[in-house]
Enzyme design. Structure first.
Site, PDB file in Angstrom:
ATOM      1  N   HIS A 188       0.923  -1.065   0.021  1.00  0.00           N
ATOM      2  CA  HIS A 188       0.148  -0.073   0.015  1.00  0.00           C
ATOM      3  C   HIS A 188       0.730   1.266   0.028  1.00  0.00           C
ATOM      4  O   HIS A 188       0.304   2.235   0.311  1.00  0.00           O
ATOM      5  CB  HIS A 188      -0.910   0.028   1.384  1.00  0.00           C
TER       6      HIS A 188
ATOM      7  N   CYS B  20       2.631  16.684 -11.214  1.00  0.00           N
ATOM      8  CA  CYS B  20       4.130  16.482 -11.877  1.00  0.00           C
ATOM      9  C   CYS B  20       4.901  15.278 -11.370  1.00  0.00           C
ATOM     10  O   CYS B  20       5.616  14.957 -11.867  1.00  0.00           O
ATOM     11  CB  CYS B  20       4.884  17.787 -11.587  1.00  0.00           C
TER      12      CYS B  20
END
Length: 261
Positions: free
Chosen positions: A102, A113
């Protein structure tokens, strides 16, 4: 062994888990990524709570269960260590090659970005922008969260990406999201190369962890579990120990390698 760990292994380090012994939520489910991206008020709530709760994760130390798995790996009894946790405690204990299903709460990424920065840096940005909030306290919640509620967070400032001004998010798999396919593939390959599977401190209620129990059964690999309470895979285990993780792993270590204290 292929070892899969969950939140139950980190409770001994002061990090609460999500579910009770019956597999039910102790709190309302975590926020979903779509809601986090879509709604600025949800982001403010997330970061306001995280700002208070982060020091618990940052200062947490591995407990005896993490240490035992590190030592089992050192004597070649653990082939691959996979965790559903995002707290980094296995690495702090010295375990190598840990697969973080996870992700890691210690890393923050920009949605636009994809630049990354440390969660500690973001903590400083949050505290600088919200000095009064930094002095508040609240009960610890799972994964660097805090049980802090307020209907007046309009003035709480959340930092944008320093490079492009985009939305910052923790580099974790949000509730309801999917584990990246390459991570699942690599984990499956490690399971195939292992002789048996051990589940430690997980109710396996999310499919991201449960699927590996299904795969292990399909490959006729024995599965054992150390977990206090019900799990989703109880019907797949050859053995289950309903005792605290640390004591059980310490006993296992001593049984398999008596010279280890």
């Amino acid at each position: 062994m292929f070892v899969l760990t969950g939140a139950g292994i980190s409770t001994g380090s002061g990090i609460p888990d999500y579910r009770d012994r019956f597999g039910h939520w102790k709190r309302r489910p975590p926020v979903m990524l779509q809601d986090f991206i879509r709604d600025a008020s949800i982001r403010r709530r997330y970061w306001a709570r995280s700002m208070i709760g982060w020091p618990v994760i940052a200062n947490a130390r591995p407990n005896a269960a993490h240490d035992a798995l590190t030592r089992l790996q050192a004597i070649a009894l653990v082939h691959r260590l996979v965790t559903q946790n995002v707290d980094g405690l296995h690495q702090r204990a010295g375990s190598a090659g840990v697969v973080e299903l996870h992700g890691s709460i210690a890393v923050v990424v920009c949605v636009e970005c994809h630049a990354e920065m440390s969660r500690q840096r973001v903590q400083q940005m949050l505290e600088d922008a919200n000095p009064d909030h930094a002095r508040l306290g609240a009960a610890t919640a799972p994964d660097g969260d805090a049980d802090f509620e307020s209907n007046d967070l309009d003035a709480f400032e959340i930092p944008d990406c320093p490079w492009c001004g985009g939305i910052l998010r923790p580099n974790v798999v949000f509730f309801g999201d999917s584990v990246p396919k390459d991570r699942v593939t690599a984990t499956m390959e490690a399971l195939e190369q292992s002789e048996a599977m051990l589940v430690v401190g997980s109710s396996l209620m999310t499919y991201s962890g449960y699927r590996f129990c299904e795969y292990a059964r399909q490959m006729n690999k024995p599965i054992a579990a150390i977990n206090v309470g019900r799990t989703r895979a109880d019907h797949l285990f050859q053995m289950k120990v309903e005792q605290p993780c640390a004591d059980t792993l310490a006993s296992l270590l001593h049984m398999l390698h008596p010279a280890t204290k």
